[in-house]
Enzyme design. Structure first.
Site, short mmCIF file in Angstrom:
data_model
loop_
_atom_site.label_atom_id
_atom_site.label_comp_id
_atom_site.label_asym_id
_atom_site.label_seq_id
_atom_site.Cartn_x
_atom_site.Cartn_y
_atom_site.Cartn_z
N GLU A 194 0.83 -1.20 0.00
CA GLU A 194 0.00 0.00 0.00
C GLU A 194 0.87 1.26 0.00
O GLU A 194 0.58 2.23 -0.68
CB GLU A 194 -0.92 0.01 1.23
N SER A 223 32.83 17.66 22.35
CA SER A 223 32.76 16.24 22.72
C SER A 223 32.57 16.16 24.24
O SER A 223 32.42 17.18 24.90
CB SER A 223 34.02 15.52 22.27
N GLU A 278 21.64 8.53 29.73
CA GLU A 278 21.30 8.11 28.37
C GLU A 278 22.28 7.06 27.88
O GLU A 278 23.38 6.93 28.42
CB GLU A 278 21.42 9.32 27.42
N LYS A 295 25.02 5.72 25.35
CA LYS A 295 26.02 6.35 24.49
C LYS A 295 26.07 5.56 23.19
O LYS A 295 26.67 4.48 23.13
CB LYS A 295 27.38 6.39 25.17
N ASP A 322 26.95 4.16 19.65
CA ASP A 322 28.26 4.01 19.02
C ASP A 322 28.13 4.16 17.51
O ASP A 322 28.02 3.18 16.78
CB ASP A 322 28.83 2.63 19.39
N GLU A 377 23.06 10.76 16.78
CA GLU A 377 24.05 9.80 16.32
C GLU A 377 23.45 8.98 15.19
O GLU A 377 22.36 8.44 15.32
CB GLU A 377 24.41 8.89 17.51
N TYR A 431 19.77 13.22 20.52
CA TYR A 431 19.99 13.31 21.97
C TYR A 431 20.24 14.72 22.49
O TYR A 431 20.56 14.89 23.65
CB TYR A 431 21.13 12.39 22.38
N LYS A 460 32.55 5.18 29.92
CA LYS A 460 32.80 4.18 28.86
C LYS A 460 32.84 2.78 29.47
O LYS A 460 33.56 2.55 30.46
CB LYS A 460 34.16 4.47 28.21
N CYS A 508 55.87 -20.75 3.45
CA CYS A 508 54.48 -20.40 3.15
C CYS A 508 53.61 -21.65 3.24
O CYS A 508 53.92 -22.67 2.62
CB CYS A 508 54.38 -19.80 1.75
N CYS A 547 52.30 -22.36 -0.59
CA CYS A 547 53.13 -22.68 -1.75
C CYS A 547 54.55 -23.10 -1.34
O CYS A 547 55.40 -23.33 -2.19
CB CYS A 547 53.18 -21.49 -2.70
N CYS A 591 55.19 -13.91 2.05
CA CYS A 591 55.55 -14.94 1.07
C CYS A 591 55.91 -14.18 -0.20
O CYS A 591 55.08 -13.45 -0.75
CB CYS A 591 54.37 -15.86 0.81
N CYS A 651 51.77 -18.07 -5.81
CA CYS A 651 51.15 -18.50 -4.55
C CYS A 651 49.62 -18.36 -4.65
O CYS A 651 49.11 -17.25 -4.84
CB CYS A 651 51.73 -17.66 -3.42
S1 IVH Z 1 25.82 14.53 24.10
C1 IVH Z 1 27.86 18.64 24.23
N1 IVH Z 1 24.60 12.22 24.19
O1 IVH Z 1 29.51 10.69 22.05
C2 IVH Z 1 27.56 17.21 24.37
N2 IVH Z 1 26.61 12.36 22.94
O2 IVH Z 1 32.06 12.87 22.88
C3 IVH Z 1 27.22 16.55 23.11
N3 IVH Z 1 27.23 10.29 21.79
O3 IVH Z 1 30.67 11.95 19.36
C4 IVH Z 1 27.17 15.10 23.16
N4 IVH Z 1 25.52 9.09 22.48
O4 IVH Z 1 28.20 11.78 19.06
C5 IVH Z 1 25.66 12.90 23.73
N5 IVH Z 1 23.38 10.24 24.31
C6 IVH Z 1 24.43 10.92 23.86
C7 IVH Z 1 25.39 10.32 23.01
C8 IVH Z 1 26.48 11.09 22.58
C9 IVH Z 1 26.62 9.09 21.75
C10 IVH Z 1 28.51 10.61 21.11
C11 IVH Z 1 28.55 11.93 20.41
C12 IVH Z 1 29.98 12.35 20.50
C13 IVH Z 1 30.50 11.59 21.66
C14 IVH Z 1 30.76 12.52 22.80
#
Ligand code: IVH
Length: 669
Positions: free
Chosen positions: A34, A81, A111, A113, A115, A171, A223, A310, A404, A407, A422, A428
């Site tokens: 649809e 960051s 929250e 983080k 990746d 992200e 975020y 982390k 190797c 070969c 090698c 080879c």
């Molecule tokens: S806040 C001023 N919240 O982590 C603060 N960052 O160094 C702005 N990341 O590359 C970042 N999850 O892209 C924030 N829930 C989250 C996040 C987040 C992943 C990443 C962000 C940045 C690194 C922070």
């Protein structure tokens, strides 16, 4: 006419709503069929009535084939960051620090983080204006066309309460299931698999072809809302508004009134993170109240009101059964450990890499050892430790091989390098097969239907010994081979024929010369327009090419000094592969003939690369550093002060962007 406009508007609204239901809320209410039907109707109307074109129509999420160089864009609010912490003690310090700086009551928002790769989305009057990568935090690449293909990101916001201007940060990531599926397809197509979802997301968002981006399963979680007139005075309320406007905001945020509750959140997600559909590498803790955030302010690099925790890398213990030695396309030998199966971060692991001989010695590895493995950034985990107390009484030390495994040629080790090689590149088998697989891969000659198994089969049958042999394959040679029906044979031969139109720069890349990757091949083909001229080029000439240094120039010269390689190039030329760059035809004038030009700074009307291309198209030569032989410097904004001084000292003429363009214009007319 009026009716058409109304229907188009209505369809766009309906499709936007269904995209939101499907990609953000995960609650589709209509079938794919649809949806497609409505989309078709919209596409037909839009193509019949082009006057209603809108770049943000839901039909415009498919991307296009136009290769774009990214324009740089300043961030209105710097993209900072976060400070990293690795222990609860560090977090306790963070909590104490904040309490010293404010008298006000506050709470934390915890929250996930994510990746992936950071993105900033700018909306003006409810419409996505642009999407910018973090870059250096001050300015990033404009990747709007790629971001538009991510269906969970709203292009147009209907809600009345939306601020006229705001930025929202988040992200871009690739969920694990989409990542696995994509990687399997890549492997089946003979392409190289991505190491992990993060690399894959960051690689994808920087791709030049947005149509390809549209095929990749990206998603985006937001975020942080930034702007001068935000709807609420707490972080969490602002994000809830963003969710109402249609953004994907995680449901796993939690408010914590003290640091102990933050620890609980951390403990929970540390053990449960593999239940999420995407990777996270930690937790982010933010002060919720905007007023307190403002009071705390920023350091040069990061806000004082937020921090990340982390997670430690995932580790597991298992037994080392045996060690294999693999031979790569370049002849490099990599030891790979065969392990007793063990669960690590949600996946079963049976193999781990041990990079080279030094690593074996450092770890002091014995067969039967209990080893500690860890998931790093790579596809397979690595061995990071050995439990020597658990070593069996009788055990054999792991020895690096001398010959190797494929070969039997004696391996060589160049002093100063960690890897063994090698040297039998010509005979080879894994090296030959690796080169063929590289040659047929999508970014090289894109010969469809040529996976690892087919290469293996044709090699075993003695039908292909090098890449030139592909072009002499015949139906009758292959008929009757296991797993190859007539239809697939015809398809294969057809794809081989089609590869003859693949442009020169990709042919150059396809040859698999060490250090000549996609970008370098492109630069070479833009500077020296044919294989014939390349083969005749001196080292000095090669070094003039942008990005080509000693290592690359030597590698190219060594490659073409080997008679077998030259013969392959000759045969490919005889088979009419593209050995000339189409760049030659784009030559626009000779205005800049014999001019050596340095380009510096940022430009208004085009990217630096476009400007450099323009120089070449007008017969000029790009050089990277200023010397007395430099004819001009074309200076954009932010030209470095050192360059400026050097240019002034040498009395070299500095042209503005406009003055440069005027030179081209004059001679054209
Ligand atoms: S806040 C001023 N919240 O982590 C603060 N960052 O160094 C702005 N990341 O590359 C970042 N999850 O892209 C924030 N829930 C989250 C996040 C987040 C992943 C990443 C962000 C940045 C690194 C922070």
């Amino acid at each position: 006419m009026e009716e058409t406009a109304t229907r188009i508007k209505e369809l766009r609204g309906i499709l936007n709503r269904h995209n939101h239901l499907y990609y953000v809320l995960n609650e589709p209410v209509i079938s794919d069929q649809e949806f497609d039907h409505l989309m078709k109707e919209l596409e037909t109307l839009e193509s019949d009535f082009p006057e209603y074109y809108d770049a943000l129509s839901p039909s415009q999420r498919v991307g296009n084939d136009i290769s774009q160089e990214f324009v740089q864009r300043d961030h209105k609010f710097a993209m900072l960051s976060l400070g990293n912490t690795y222990s609860k003690e560090d977090l306790a310090d963070f909590d104490i620090r904040i309490k010293k700086l404010t008298e006000n009551q506050f709470s934390y928002i915890c929250e996930l983080k994510f990746d992936g790769v950071a993105i900033s989305l700018t909306y003006q009057n409810g419409r996505l204006a642009y999407a910018t990568t973090r870059g250096d935090g001050i300015r990033g690449d404009d990747v709007t066309n790629n971001v538009k293909t991510i269906k969970s990101i709203p292009l147009v916001i209907r809600d009345k309460g939306v601020p006229e201007y705001f930025e929202i940060r988040g992200e871009i990531l690739m969920p694990r299931d989409g990542f696995e599926k994509m990687n399997q397809e890549r492997i089946a197509n003979g392409e190289i698999a991505f190491a992990n979802p993060r690399n894959s997301a960051s690689g994808t968002i920087k791709m030049l072809n947005s149509k390809e981006v549209a095929r990749r399963p990206l998603d985006c979680y937001l975020y942080l809302l930034a702007g001068e007139k935000l709807p609420a005075n707490t972080h969490i309320e602002n994000l809830k508004h963003a969710r109402d406007w249609g953004f994907k905001v995680s449901q796993h945020m939690e408010q914590a009134s003290n640091i102990e509750s933050v620890y609980k959140y951390i403990d929970y997600w540390q053990s449960e993170k593999s239940t999420l559909p995407f990777d996270i590498d930690g937790i982010v803790i933010k002060v919720n109240e905007t007023e307190v955030q403002e009071e705390l302010g920023f350091t040069a690099k990061s806000p004082r009101w937020a921090i990340s925790y982390k997670f430690p890398a995932d580790q597991a213990e298992t037994i080392l059964d045996s060690v294999d030695f693999q031979v790569g396309r370049t002849g490099a030998i990599t030891p790979v450990a065969n392990l007793q199966a063990v669960l690590l971060a949600g996946t079963t692991v049976k193999r781990a890499s041990i990079h080279n001989e030094d690593q074996i010695q450092q770890l002091d590895l014995f067969l039967g050892d209990t080893v500690l493995i860890e998931k790093g950034g790579e596809i397979i985990p690595k061995i990071v430790g050995v439990k020597k107390d658990k070593r069996p009484i009788i055990a054999m030390q792991v020895q690096f091989i001398k010959y190797c495994p494929e070969c039997k040629t004696k391996l060589v080790k160049i002093s100063g390098k960690a890897k063994h090689y090698c040297p039998n590149a010509g005979q080879c088998p894994p090296q030959i097969k690796g080169r063929i697989e590289h040659f047929v891969s999508r970014k090289a000659m894109n010969i469809d239907g040529f996976g690892t198994e087919t290469v293996d089969l044709l090699f075993q049958q003695g039908l292909i010994r090098n890449v030139a042999d592909l072009y002499t394959l015949k139906v009758e040679d292959m008929l009757g081979l296991p797993g190859l029906g007539k239809k697939s044979i015809l398809h294969l031969l057809d794809s081989i024929q089609k590869s003859k139109i693949v442009p020169f720069q990709r042919v150059l890349f396809a040859l698999g010369i060490r250090f000549i990757g996609e970008t370098v091949a492109k630069k070479m083909a833009r500077s020296i327009f044919s294989m014939e001229e390349l083969l005749a080029s001196s080292k000095e000439r090669l070094l003039e090419i942008e990005e080509v240094g000693d290592k690359i120039a030597d590698s190219f010269l060594i490659h073409i000094s080997i008679p077998e390689n030259l013969e392959i190039i000759q045969r490919l030329t005889d088979h009419k592969l593209q050995m000339e760059s189409d760049m030659r035809n784009t030559s626009l004038s000779e205005v800049l003939k014999e001019k050596s030009i340095v380009v510096s700074g940022v430009f208004e009307s085009m990217s630096r690369n476009e400007l450099k291309q323009l120089i070449e198209h007008h017969g000029g030569k790009n050089i990277s550093s200023i010397s007395k032989n430099t004819s001009y410097i074309v200076a954009g904004k932010n030209m470095g002060p050192i360059k400026l001084e050097k240019a002034n000292n040498l009395g070299i003429k500095i042209l503005t962007e406009q003055e440069f363009l005027d030179i081209l214009e004059d001679k054209n007319s």
